[in-house]
Design an enzyme around this catalytic site. Structure first.
Site, PDB file in Angstrom:
ATOM      1  CB  VAL A   1     -52.197  46.039 -35.116  1.00 16.25           C
ATOM      2  CG1 VAL A   1     -51.470  46.398 -33.829  1.00 16.25           C
ATOM      3  CG2 VAL A   1     -51.565  46.731 -36.310  1.00 16.25           C
TER       4      VAL A   1
ATOM      5  CG  ASN B   1     -43.709  47.450 -39.880  1.00 16.88           C
ATOM      6  OD1 ASN B   1     -44.771  46.956 -40.246  1.00 16.88           O
ATOM      7  ND2 ASN B   1     -42.650  47.542 -40.648  1.00 16.88           N
TER       8      ASN B   1
ATOM      9  NE  ARG C   1     -47.819  44.129 -44.556  1.00 16.99           N
ATOM     10  CZ  ARG C   1     -47.582  43.180 -45.459  1.00 16.99           C
ATOM     11  NH1 ARG C   1     -47.481  41.926 -45.080  1.00 16.99           N
ATOM     12  NH2 ARG C   1     -47.424  43.493 -46.719  1.00 16.99           N
ATOM     13  CD  GLU C   2     -42.920  44.154 -37.020  1.00 20.26           C
ATOM     14  OE1 GLU C   2     -42.532  43.487 -36.056  1.00 20.26           O
ATOM     15  OE2 GLU C   2     -42.140  44.744 -37.799  1.00 20.26           O
ATOM     16  CG  MET C   3     -46.275  46.394 -31.893  1.00 20.61           C
ATOM     17  SD  MET C   3     -44.804  46.494 -30.878  1.00 20.61           S
ATOM     18  CE  MET C   3     -45.512  47.009 -29.325  1.00 20.61           C
TER      19      MET C   3
END
Lengths: 279, 372, 437
Positions: free
Chosen positions: C100, C140, C142-144
């Site tokens: 994201v 996470n 930095r991910e979703m």
């Protein structure tokens, strides 16, 4: 059927080289190599097939089946039975392993033939009894299919040497090893029972004389093989059988069929102590 | 990969290159340079932690606090590098390890079998490499160093094979325990034939190792002036006990030597030769085997001391697995905690208390697979 | 030959018979689909799929929908499929993935194809199952980027269609476990094993070109690839599923220093912290060590499957190697020296034609459903064949450095590892000929 006995004389060393099993590497050594006997079967007056037994002397003429013709599996089984009976008569004190019980039980209820019209194919191969053949000694403690962060923490305190190749094997690995080994053995089982795969021109397959790989005594090789006049490995005798009773072409030592058969034969003798050179 | 990330490896390679280059010419001037560069390698690899050593942090109780430590490198079995560079790489790895120890060990024991066939080129190569060790080196002789010229060159390079010294209240004795009764004269063997027979394990042609009566006398005299409460640590290449005769994991007069050591309270024997995790306790004597840098040996089919915690079978695909070096922490009490710095795996410590308690305390991690 | 029920049958029995574990057999295996492609092992399928996790059509459908749904992320911009895109062989074609708000993570997106067969998930194996894996990227940052499980459940619950579907499939309200189970079920349909290589191994000797066949021989011989990328009929993944330091992490200049620092810090980390450390900081480079905290795992990462390798570049845990030629260069010079380098890493002495052959072989491991994509990537990679930042021929050939000696080149006329049969074992025996007319 008529039985003929004949004492054989050596006919030169050529055979062993043709079979890819040279005794020595240098040409000088070759000429000096002892003569290797070949089982020279007599020629039938009627042009019938003449088969040799692996003692190198018993032969048998199959009435009504001309040389070059193919026997059916049933004919072949009858012939091999008769040859064996003859040999046993001649060698009343011979130490012939009885067929192990499980094989008898398997033989009593053969699986339905897959392809009953193919004369040289087996009626369906009984499965090799399932035995763990690899890796059975590993104890728990490495990285397992279930292990992620959580399990790892539990294991960290376990008093087991870790951090090296063999510390990291899991039940999953063992199962894969065992199944891979079993598949290899199974392949040998198939070849062992299949005259076609063996390249038999007379519909013979190994299992006819060696049900369940009995009396293959792989644990006794290397040993002096009287019929060959030299020291042989298991694969040499497999090739001998392929060439003689089975009437096929000998295989290269690393032919996948050869390797598979060796695997099968060794697997069937699991637990037998190695006794090289045993008579 | 961006080029800027390549500096470390480039530097590493460049320095290694120069080092190996120089090893080819073993004159004195070259050695001065080798020693310099070797120190440079260590400095250049300042980041390289002596990893296996640091992790073993022991909240030692007061009485088992180490008095001092020494490191060891053993059984390097060097051939000439152009014949076999694997063993050369291995000893260099070990030298890097001990040079990177922080704090530095008081000295480094070399456990014998520096050379593979006792040849001048092998021994001299080893001598040069060992000179790049920062800490003082205590040399011990092995049978591979000895039986080509019966120790002539070894003595020239390193001095007497048996000697003793005192260090921080511990009396150290170094023995030459690889002597053998003459089996070669009668067979009319050449020196190299003799050497190669001794270099093999599984031949029955050679005699068994012994310390010999002359050296036992020397040992008695040497120990006569030592107080019985002083800890004694003996360095011996062969195990100084009877493990497995067919492979010469054996010292024929071990019982006599042990008898000489019997009056002392704290005796530790540290030996090479067996290339494996090996521990034993006989009466008052604790025995510690050292790792080889060259190759691991399998356990003998019988005679393995029951206190030995075996090491897992080495992985042949991993070139240094089962090899390594190590460190000995000499405790206040005078006995030794031994750390096996196994390359390619996690380190293993065998404590003095494990041996003296008959295996009841501080059991080291057990092996996962049986050896074969 | 195709390994049909042959090896699958005894597997379960073997598993339990092996060592007589005190624990009772934990689960019944599910039945594998009847139409598994030749490069997928029914035996392995049974080993890794417990009956309780067998994919049912309903679960799969729900899982597929969730897998592709960007609403699982904090700002509706990222779904699982963003980084595991079917058009890139269920990977994303980027060196490291982006979550994201365009944030970059520290690791390369591994393919989901055949992930169901992995012994552990993630490059460092910190999750044991597909379900455990599925839960972590959603949370996470930095991910979703979802703050916690409850927030995810609340968000999904608020979508009426999901509420109904969860009820239908699981017979209860939306919860995080079921969500993961559905995604896991979908991923258990993403097996792949229909490569040109599979045809070759089944006996179609013409399925591979001469160059590719030479590559297969090198793979099993001089290249030493099969030591870690082991493949056979029972385990056709071309991965040992173990963790090795091959020197990629050592590209970072402060790698060793970091390792020492990490030894102190991570000892107290919980799983989520490790996850964050792994994805957000340089500690990511310590790999498996972050999970096991064992020194010998420093800088070690999981051996990935080589199936579909041609279409799932760039390579390595950090996507730092752009082409398979770069990968060959890396191994050819014995990796990058560091104190924790795996002992199997040695220089290989591969010549340029041999490297070409190996790459050619690797491209035959791509499922034929991706043939076009495979061709495209091969063309792309070949186009930059002369850009070879990892190449160090002098080291690979032993003219510089000292990373080991080599055996002499094998004489392939005497012994060719490519001719041994299926996966280097013995299953190449052709089945008995069918009934003759």
């Amino acid at each position: 059927m008529t039985f003929k006995m004949k004492l054989l004389v050596g006919t030169g060393a050529l055979l062993s080289f043709a079979g890819g099993v040279a005794l020595a590497s240098g040409p000088a050594a070759r000429t000096a190599a002892p003569e290797v006997k070949k089982h020279q079967v007599p020629v039938s007056k009627d042009g019938d097939i003449v088969l040799g037994l692996c003692d190198g002397e018993t032969t048998m003429e199959v009435d009504g089946v001309k040389d070059g013709q193919k026997m059916t599996r049933e004919q072949a089984q009858r012939v091999s039975g008769a040859l064996m009976a003859e040999w046993l008569k001649k060698n009343p004190d011979a130490n012939w392993d009885p067929v192990p019980l499980p094989a008898v039980a398997q033989a009593a209820t053969p699986p339905p033939p897959k392809n009953p019209e193919a004369p040289r194919s087996p009626p369906g191969v009984p499965r090799t009894p399932e035995k763990p053949t690899a890796g059975g000694s590993v104890v728990q403690g490495g990285v397992r299919p279930e292990s992620g962060g959580k399990d790892v923490k539990k294991q960290a305190g376990a008093p087991i040497q870790d951090g090296h190749t063999y510390g990291a094997f899991s039940e999953r690995d063992e199962a894969i090893w065992a199944a891979s080994t079993q598949a290899f053995v199974e392949e040998g089982n198939r070849v062992f029972h299949d005259g076609d795969l063996l390249g038999s021109t007379v519909a013979m397959s190994c299992d006819m004389c060696h049900p369940d790989a009995s009396n293959t005594h792989p644990e006794t090789y290397p040993k002096y093989q009287v019929q060959l006049g030299r020291v042989a490995l298991l694969r040499d005798m497999i090739n001998w059988c392929i060439e003689n009773p089975v009437r096929g072409k000998p295989m290269a030592d690393d032919d996948p069929r050869m390797r598979a058969m060796e695997a099968y034969i060794y697997a069937k003798r699991k637990g037998t102590a190695l006794e090289y050179g045993k008579k | 990969m961006a080029n800027k990330f390549r500096s470390i490896e480039t530097k590493h390679y460049a320095e290694r290159d120069a080092f190996f280059e120089d090893l080819k010419k073993l004159d004195r001037r070259a050695f001065m340079r080798v020693a310099g560069i070797s120190a440079g390698i260590v400095a250049g690899m300042g980041l390289r932690s002596p990893h296996s050593f640091q992790l073993v942090n022991v909240a030692d109780a007061q009485e088992t606090k180490p008095r001092f430590s020494f490191a060891y490198i053993s059984d390097t079995h060097l051939y000439e590098q152009k014949l076999n560079d694997r063993f050369v790489r291995a000893i260099l790895k070990a030298v890097d390890d001990v040079n990177a120890l922080d704090p530095q060990p008081d000295f480094v024991l070399f456990g014998g079998d520096l050379a593979q066939l006792g040849q001048a080129s092998e021994l001299k190569l080893g001598a040069q490499i060992l000179k790049s060790i920062k800490a003082p080196v205590k040399m011990m002789v092995g049978e591979h160093d000895w039986f080509l010229d019966m120790g002539e060159l070894w003595r020239e390079l390193f001095g007497a094979p048996n000697y003793s010294f005192d260090h921080k209240g511990v009396h150290f004795v170094v023995l030459n325990s690889i002597l053998e009764k003459d089996f070669w004269t009668e067979k009319k063997l050449t020196p190299m034939e003799r050497m190669k027979i001794v270099a093999g394990l599984d031949n029955a042609l050679q005699s068994r190792f012994e310390v010999g009566s002359e050296q036992r006398e020397w040992l008695k005299k040497d120990l006569a002036k030592v107080d019985k409460k002083t800890p004694v640590i003996v360095f011996s290449h062969s195990p100084l006990y009877k493990y497995y005769k067919p492979w010469n994991f054996w010292t024929d007069d071990a019982d006599e030597v042990q008898a000489i050591l019997k009056p002392f309270d704290k005796v530790t024997v540290i030996h090479g030769h067996t290339h494996q995790l090996l521990s034993n306790q006989i009466a008052n004597i604790s025995f510690h085997g050292m790792l080889s840098t060259a190759w691991p040996w399998p356990y003998a089919p019988e005679g393995l001391p029951k206190l030995t915690v075996q090491m897992n079978r080495p992985d042949p695909f991993s070139q240094f697995d089962g090899c390594g070096n190590g460190r000995m922490d000499v405790l206040e009490a005078g006995l030794v905690n031994k750390l096996y710095n196994l390359w390619e795996r996690n380190p293993i410590t065998v404590r003095a208390s494990y041996l003296t308690s008959g295996g009841k305390q501080d059991v080291p991690p057990r092996t996962k697979l049986p050896s074969y | 030959m195709r390994l049909s029920s042959g090896a699958a049958l005894p597997l379960v029995a073997l598993l339990y018979a092996l060592t007589g574990y005190a624990e009772p057999p934990p689960r019944q295996p599910a039945q594998p689909p009847a139409d598994l492609p030749p490069g997928v092992s029914p035996a392995l399928w049974k080993l890794v799929v417990p009956a309780s996790a067998a994919p049912t059509p309903e679960k799969v459908a729900l899982g597929q929908k969730l897998f592709n749904d960007k609403r699982l992320s904090v700002d509706d911009t990222v779904s699982c499929a963003t980084c595991h895109d079917e058009n890139f062989g269920f990977s994303d074609g980027k060196p490291v993935s982006e979550g994201v708000k365009g944030q970059k993570v520290t690791r390369n997106s591994p393919t989901v194809l055949n992930a169901m067969f992995n012994a552990s998930q993630f490059w460092d194996g910190r999750a044991s199952t597909l379900e455990d894996q599925a839960k972590l990227p959603i949370l996470n940052p930095r991910e979703m980027g979802m703050p916690d499980e409850a927030a995810v459940v609340a968000k999904v619950k608020a979508i009426p269609e999901y509420q109904a579907e969860f009820r239908k499939v699981f017979n209860r309200d939306v919860n995080y476990d079921d969500l993961a189970a559905a995604i896991g079920a979908f991923e258990r349909t993403l097996y792949s094993g229909n490569a040109r290589f599979d045809r070759f191994i089944q006996g179609d000797s013409k399925a591979l070109t001469d160059s590719e066949r030479r590559g297969w021989a090198l793979f099993n011989g001089k290249g030493r690839c099969n030591t870690c990328h082991a493949g056979n009929a029972v385990n056709p993944l071309f991965s040992d599923q173990k963790f090795h330091n091959i020197g990629i992490a050592a590209h970072k200049q402060d790698f060793v220093k970091m390792a020492r620092e990490a030894l102190k810090i991570v000892r107290t980390g919980d799983e989520k912290q490790i996850d964050e450390l792994a994805l957000e900081t340089d500690f990511s480079e310590l790999g498996r060590f972050l999970v096991t905290k064992q020194e010998n795992d420093i800088g070690a990462f999981k051996t990935p499957t080589l199936r579909n390798i041609g279409i799932t570049g760039p390579y390595m845990h950090d996507g730092s190697l752009a082409t398979l030629w770069d990968v060959m260069d890396h191994y050819n010079k014995g990796g990058v020296s560091n104190p924790y380098l795996d002992g199997g890493m040695q220089r290989l002495g591969l010549t340029e034609p041999e490297i070409d052959d190996l790459v050619a072989f690797l491209y035959t491991l791509t499922d034929e459903r991706f043939t076009k994509l495979n061709q495209k990537f091969l063309t792309q990679q070949r186009a930059r064949k002369n850009q070879r930042p990892e190449r160090d021929t002098a080291v690979a050939m032993g003219k510089k450095g000292n990373l080991g000696d080599l055996a002499p080149n094998p004489d392939l006329n005497v012994k060719n590892p490519a001719e041994l049969g299926v996966y280097g074992t013995e299953l190449s025996v052709k089945p008995a000929p069918a009934k003759k007319p």
